[in-house]
Each structure stands twice: as structure tokens, then as C-alpha cells.
Write a protein that holds these residues in place. Structure first.
Motif, PDB file in Angstrom:
ATOM      1  N   ASP A 144       0.833  -1.192   0.000  1.00 42.10           N
ATOM      2  CA  ASP A 144       0.000   0.000   0.000  1.00 42.10           C
ATOM      3  C   ASP A 144       0.879   1.258   0.000  1.00 42.10           C
ATOM      4  O   ASP A 144       1.050   1.918  -0.998  1.00 42.10           O
ATOM      5  CB  ASP A 144      -0.945  -0.054   1.221  1.00 42.10           C
ATOM      6  CG  ASP A 144      -2.000   1.028   1.178  1.00 42.10           C
ATOM      7  OD1 ASP A 144      -1.684   2.148   0.778  1.00 42.10           O
ATOM      8  OD2 ASP A 144      -3.156   0.765   1.563  1.00 42.10           O
ATOM      9  N   MET A 145       1.454   1.597   1.151  1.00 35.88           N
ATOM     10  CA  MET A 145       2.389   2.722   1.321  1.00 35.88           C
ATOM     11  C   MET A 145       1.747   4.103   1.263  1.00 35.88           C
ATOM     12  O   MET A 145       2.460   5.108   1.178  1.00 35.88           O
ATOM     13  CB  MET A 145       3.525   2.708   0.291  1.00 35.88           C
ATOM     14  CG  MET A 145       4.382   1.467   0.343  1.00 35.88           C
ATOM     15  SD  MET A 145       5.928   1.726  -0.499  1.00 35.88           S
ATOM     16  CE  MET A 145       6.479   0.048  -0.691  1.00 35.88           C
ATOM     17  N   ARG A 146       0.412   4.199   1.295  1.00 34.79           N
ATOM     18  CA  ARG A 146      -0.187   5.536   1.319  1.00 34.79           C
ATOM     19  C   ARG A 146      -0.150   6.073   2.741  1.00 34.79           C
ATOM     20  O   ARG A 146      -0.624   5.417   3.663  1.00 34.79           O
ATOM     21  CB  ARG A 146      -1.640   5.482   0.849  1.00 34.79           C
ATOM     22  CG  ARG A 146      -1.805   5.285  -0.648  1.00 34.79           C
ATOM     23  CD  ARG A 146      -3.234   4.992  -0.983  1.00 34.79           C
ATOM     24  NE  ARG A 146      -3.732   3.851  -0.226  1.00 34.79           N
ATOM     25  CZ  ARG A 146      -5.000   3.641   0.067  1.00 34.79           C
ATOM     26  NH1 ARG A 146      -5.914   4.489  -0.329  1.00 34.79           N
ATOM     27  NH2 ARG A 146      -5.363   2.574   0.758  1.00 34.79           N
ATOM     28  N   MET A 147       0.409   7.269   2.934  1.00 38.24           N
ATOM     29  CA  MET A 147       0.339   7.896   4.255  1.00 38.24           C
ATOM     30  C   MET A 147      -1.057   8.473   4.445  1.00 38.24           C
ATOM     31  O   MET A 147      -1.535   8.598   5.551  1.00 38.24           O
ATOM     32  CB  MET A 147       1.330   9.051   4.355  1.00 38.24           C
ATOM     33  CG  MET A 147       2.752   8.614   4.416  1.00 38.24           C
ATOM     34  SD  MET A 147       3.729  10.086   4.729  1.00 38.24           S
ATOM     35  CE  MET A 147       5.155   9.733   3.767  1.00 38.24           C
ATOM     36  N   ASP A 148      -1.643   8.883   3.325  1.00 38.76           N
ATOM     37  CA  ASP A 148      -2.943   9.542   3.363  1.00 38.76           C
ATOM     38  C   ASP A 148      -3.951   8.619   2.695  1.00 38.76           C
ATOM     39  O   ASP A 148      -3.861   8.360   1.489  1.00 38.76           O
ATOM     40  CB  ASP A 148      -2.818  10.872   2.585  1.00 38.76           C
ATOM     41  CG  ASP A 148      -4.086  11.696   2.631  1.00 38.76           C
ATOM     42  OD1 ASP A 148      -5.160  11.134   2.926  1.00 38.76           O
ATOM     43  OD2 ASP A 148      -4.004  12.909   2.355  1.00 38.76           O
ATOM     44  N   ASP A 149      -4.917   8.139   3.469  1.00 38.24           N
ATOM     45  CA  ASP A 149      -5.913   7.197   2.944  1.00 38.24           C
ATOM     46  C   ASP A 149      -6.749   7.776   1.822  1.00 38.24           C
ATOM     47  O   ASP A 149      -7.414   7.040   1.107  1.00 38.24           O
ATOM     48  CB  ASP A 149      -6.882   6.798   4.069  1.00 38.24           C
ATOM     49  CG  ASP A 149      -6.259   5.759   4.946  1.00 38.24           C
ATOM     50  OD1 ASP A 149      -5.851   4.734   4.413  1.00 38.24           O
ATOM     51  OD2 ASP A 149      -6.180   5.987   6.165  1.00 38.24           O
ATOM     52  N   ARG A 150      -6.728   9.106   1.727  1.00 38.84           N
ATOM     53  CA  ARG A 150      -7.548   9.728   0.688  1.00 38.84           C
ATOM     54  C   ARG A 150      -6.903   9.600  -0.691  1.00 38.84           C
ATOM     55  O   ARG A 150      -7.542   9.850  -1.704  1.00 38.84           O
ATOM     56  CB  ARG A 150      -7.790  11.199   1.034  1.00 38.84           C
ATOM     57  CG  ARG A 150      -8.594  11.352   2.322  1.00 38.84           C
ATOM     58  CD  ARG A 150      -8.502  12.741   2.911  1.00 38.84           C
ATOM     59  NE  ARG A 150      -7.179  13.033   3.446  1.00 38.84           N
ATOM     60  CZ  ARG A 150      -6.875  14.099   4.173  1.00 38.84           C
ATOM     61  NH1 ARG A 150      -7.801  14.970   4.473  1.00 38.84           N
ATOM     62  NH2 ARG A 150      -5.637  14.290   4.615  1.00 38.84           N
ATOM     63  N   LEU A 151      -5.625   9.211  -0.726  1.00 36.11           N
ATOM     64  CA  LEU A 151      -4.958   9.012  -2.020  1.00 36.11           C
ATOM     65  C   LEU A 151      -5.512   7.768  -2.696  1.00 36.11           C
ATOM     66  O   LEU A 151      -5.928   6.819  -2.035  1.00 36.11           O
ATOM     67  CB  LEU A 151      -3.448   8.856  -1.824  1.00 36.11           C
ATOM     68  CG  LEU A 151      -2.690  10.071  -1.321  1.00 36.11           C
ATOM     69  CD1 LEU A 151      -1.227   9.714  -1.082  1.00 36.11           C
ATOM     70  CD2 LEU A 151      -2.797  11.226  -2.308  1.00 36.11           C
ATOM     71  N   LYS A 152      -5.481   7.765  -4.031  1.00 36.52           N
ATOM     72  CA  LYS A 152      -6.108   6.660  -4.769  1.00 36.52           C
ATOM     73  C   LYS A 152      -5.089   5.586  -5.171  1.00 36.52           C
ATOM     74  O   LYS A 152      -5.423   4.417  -5.272  1.00 36.52           O
ATOM     75  CB  LYS A 152      -6.784   7.204  -6.047  1.00 36.52           C
ATOM     76  CG  LYS A 152      -7.915   8.190  -5.776  1.00 36.52           C
ATOM     77  CD  LYS A 152      -9.220   7.471  -5.443  1.00 36.52           C
ATOM     78  CE  LYS A 152     -10.346   8.419  -5.099  1.00 36.52           C
ATOM     79  NZ  LYS A 152     -10.313   8.963  -3.746  1.00 36.52           N
ATOM     80  N   VAL A 153      -3.851   5.997  -5.470  1.00 34.53           N
ATOM     81  CA  VAL A 153      -2.889   5.061  -6.060  1.00 34.53           C
ATOM     82  C   VAL A 153      -1.989   4.447  -4.979  1.00 34.53           C
ATOM     83  O   VAL A 153      -1.389   5.165  -4.180  1.00 34.53           O
ATOM     84  CB  VAL A 153      -2.021   5.803  -7.113  1.00 34.53           C
ATOM     85  CG1 VAL A 153      -0.949   4.882  -7.687  1.00 34.53           C
ATOM     86  CG2 VAL A 153      -2.919   6.326  -8.224  1.00 34.53           C
ATOM     87  N   THR A 154      -1.913   3.120  -4.971  1.00 32.21           N
ATOM     88  CA  THR A 154      -1.061   2.428  -3.986  1.00 32.21           C
ATOM     89  C   THR A 154       0.237   1.973  -4.666  1.00 32.21           C
ATOM     90  O   THR A 154       0.356   2.031  -5.900  1.00 32.21           O
ATOM     91  CB  THR A 154      -1.773   1.176  -3.443  1.00 32.21           C
ATOM     92  OG1 THR A 154      -1.915   0.251  -4.537  1.00 32.21           O
ATOM     93  CG2 THR A 154      -3.133   1.494  -2.851  1.00 32.21           C
ATOM     94  N   ALA A 155       1.153   1.461  -3.847  1.00 30.44           N
ATOM     95  CA  ALA A 155       2.401   0.931  -4.405  1.00 30.44           C
ATOM     96  C   ALA A 155       2.109  -0.258  -5.317  1.00 30.44           C
ATOM     97  O   ALA A 155       2.778  -0.437  -6.340  1.00 30.44           O
ATOM     98  CB  ALA A 155       3.333   0.523  -3.264  1.00 30.44           C
ATOM     99  N   ALA A 156       1.105  -1.057  -4.973  1.00 28.57           N
ATOM    100  CA  ALA A 156       0.756  -2.206  -5.831  1.00 28.57           C
ATOM    101  C   ALA A 156       0.327  -1.721  -7.212  1.00 28.57           C
ATOM    102  O   ALA A 156       0.690  -2.326  -8.230  1.00 28.57           O
ATOM    103  CB  ALA A 156      -0.362  -3.018  -5.181  1.00 28.57           C
TER     104      ALA A 156
END
Ligand SMILES: C[S@@+](CC[C@H](N)C(=O)[O-])C[C@H]1O[C@@H](n2cnc3c(N)ncnc32)[C@H](O)[C@@H]1O
Length: 317
Positions: A144-156
């Protein structure tokens, strides 16, 4: 590195366990306190309030007319900060905002210029220690790696969808990884069989690409560190946020106001160093730290995360 507290069974608004099982130990705290001077009525911005380690120390010097403004994009951390800061006398405003928007946030609060802006970059220990966040290759978890859950794009998403060249460039540029092409090739070959979904799978692919199979690695640093760093920077657009914060900071500081930035890798530190230098040439800043302040041996021993920390401070002229 961790000071453990009680277990927390509550869930936060986005369905994750809340992050106060692990308390982040702030780095270079004495250096921050020794170098950031301000009065009891000051307005202090902690642009990365995290679990309020630094913020508690900074707020402790403010009186009831002082104001501490804390920003973080990580909602569980903000919740911990809110609870920990209940004990201080000054006014507190905690906001789920990206520091790239600090100018707009201050305008929305009706705050003009401020006395201090601190940014302690990167992720906090609770984020790192939560396998569900996907920051660590040592703990299994989703990529995942999102610090902000509101972001749409993950590391995957990046690992499974970017073209091989884009992936190689990303790993080279933001991970400073010289084997980026080899790693990107291995990822593309592996994802043809099945998309990569976990941190452990990605770490395995990197090890295999570098022909490292068993124990006996020579370096102290895990071979996947640079690849993970690159993906985290890309997912969170970290360098663009830092660039924007550095750009808006001179206008947000009062005359004599202080900006302090703690960075954890050379890309960030270089940006801070050049920004301070340019502002000095423009007669806007005086640089307080000719060389960055680093942790002493005691702190390095007690808190391994402090080993790569570099603190730079400047004063607005
Ligand atoms: C190293 S931690 C700060 C820890 C904090 N100084 C303390 O003592 O608890 C960095 C924090 O910055 C937050 N962060 C990272 N990038 C951010 C951004 N662009 N805007 C706001 N917060 C950010 C992360 O979510 C994390 O909580």
C-alpha cells in the motif's frame, strides 16, 4: 526505537487499528529545543505533527495565548496527537492537511505569518510498524504505502501497472538504486504470472533480481530498502510536497521566524540545503546550521531511526 504503550482495540474511521500501540520517539529533540527560540505567545507550526513527540515539547514552551498548529495527512496519528496534546496550556489546532497546502491552511485559519515552522519528514514509527500500511518489507502486508488514505494510487498499482522503463526510472530517481533496470525487469517478469500484492513478494523479487538468496548479505541495509523508498516517495508525491513547502515558507514566516527541517535521505536533504542557500543568496534567510545537525552516539544507540536524520535550520531576515 519504540516505546510501547497499552494495546488499543478501537478502530479508526477507516477501519484500521489505531496507531497508538507504538509511540514514535522524536529525533533530535534537544537540538530542536536548543535552536528554536520563541516567546510564550508565539505561533508555532508543526507541519508533520505525527504523534506529537516534537509538538509536545514545542507546545510546552507556549503560554495560554500561544498557538500550536499541527498538520498531518495520517488520520490515526492525528488522533494520537490530539490525545497527547490535551495536557498543554496553549491553543491547539490539529488538521488533516498536507503541508504543501500550509499557505492555504493558514489563510483559512485567519493566521498571518508565524514564528516557527518545523517539518520532520517521512513516516512515523507507528506507520512503519503497522503491516497493513505496507511500508515495511520486514513485516508481511499489502503493498500500500499511502500515508494519506484519501490518495487513490497504492504501491501495488505502480508496481503492477507502470511500464518497465517508467518503473526503472522511478526506482533509479527516487531510490538512487543503481540496479533499477534489473529490478524493474524482474518485477515485470514476475507480474506476468500473477500481480504483486504484498511487501514480502516485492522484497523477494528484489532479492532475486540482485541474486541474493540466503543470509550472508554484506550490507547493513536490506537490498529492497531503495526500491521501497522510491515507491513510497512516488505514492505520496513526497518530494513535490516538500518542494512546495520550501517555496511557500519564506512568505509564511515573520521576520526573525525560524524554519527547521529534519530529513532522512539525501534527496530530501539536498532539496533543503539548496533551498536555504538560494534564500540566503536572495537575502531572505540566514542559515543557522552551516552543516546539518545529526544525532549523537547515545541517540543513535537508543533510536536507530535517528541515524539518518539531518536537521537544518534557517532564520527569516
Ligand atoms: C517522522 S514523522 C513525524 C513525527 C513527529 N515529529 C513526532 O514527533 O511524533 C512524519 C509525519 O509526517 C507525516 N507526513 C508526511 N508527509 C506529510 C505531508 N506532506 N503533509 C503532512 N504530513 C505529512 C506522516 O504521516 C508522519 O506522521
Amino acid at each position: 526505537m519504540y516505546e510501547s504503550t497499552h494495546r488499543c482495540n478501537r478502530e479508526n474511521g477507516v477501519g484500521r487499528l489505531c496507531s497508538d500501540e507504538i509511540v514514535h520517539q522524536p529525533v533530535l529533540c534537544p537540538a530542536i529545543l536548543n535552536n528554536l527560540h520563541y516567546g510564550p505567545d508565539a505561533i508555532v507550526v508543526d507541519a508533520t505533527v505525527g504523534q506529537a513527540g516534537h509538538a509536545l515539547a514545542l507546545a510546552g514552551r507556549l503560554g495560554k495565548d500561544g498557538l500550536l498548529i499541527g498538520l498531518d495527512i495520517d488520520l490515526p496519528s492525528l488522533e494520537v496527537a490530539r490525545r497527547r496534546l490535551q495536557q498543554v496550556d496553549c491553543q491547539i489546532k490539529l488538521l488533516p492537511e498536507n503541508f504543501a497546502r500550509l499557505d492555504e491552511v493558514l489563510a483559512e485559519l485567519g493566521v498571518g505569518q508565524v514564528d516557527v515552522i518545523l517539518a520532520d519528514l517521512g513516516v512515523n514509527s507507528a506507520q512503519l510498524a503497522d503491516p497493513q500500511r505496507g511500508f515495511s518489507f520486514q513485516l508481511g502486508g499489502p503493498l500500500d504505502m499511502r500515508m494519506d488514505d484519501r490518495l487513490k494510487v497504492t504501491a501495488a498499482d505502480l508496481v503492477n501497472k507502470l511500464a518497465e522503463k517508467e518503473l526503472a526510472d522511478l526506482i533509479y530517481r527516487w531510490g538512487e538504486e543503481r540496479f533499477s533496470r534489473r529490478i524493474a525487469r524482474a518485477i515485470v517478469v514476475r507480474r506476468r504470472e500473477k500481480p504483486l500484492t504484498t511487501t514480502a513478494e516485492l522484497a523477494q523479487v528484489v532479492l532475486k533480481a540482485l541474486h541474493i538468496t540466503g543470509p550472508g548479505r554484506k550490507s547493513r541495509i536490506h537490498p529492497a530498502t531503495r526500491t521501497f523508498q522510491a515507491l513510497r516517495i512516488a505514492v505520496n508525491d513526497e518530494l513535490a510536497s516538500l518542494e512546495r513547502l520550501l517555496k511557500i515558507t519564506p512568505n509564511l514566516l515573520k521576520k526573525g521566524g525560524l524554519v527547521a527541517v529534519i530529513s532522512f535521505h539525501s534527496l530530501e536533504d539536498r532539496m533543503v540545503k539548496y533551498d536555504f542557500r538560494q534564500n540566503k543568496q536572495a537575502d531572505c534567510y540566514e542559515i543557522v546550521t552551516r552543516k546539518p545537525i545529526v544525532a549523537d552516539q547515545d541517540e543513535r544507540r537508543q533510536n536507530p531511526r535517528s541515524r539518518s536524520a539531518k536537521l537544518r535550520i534557517a532564520i527569516k531576515k
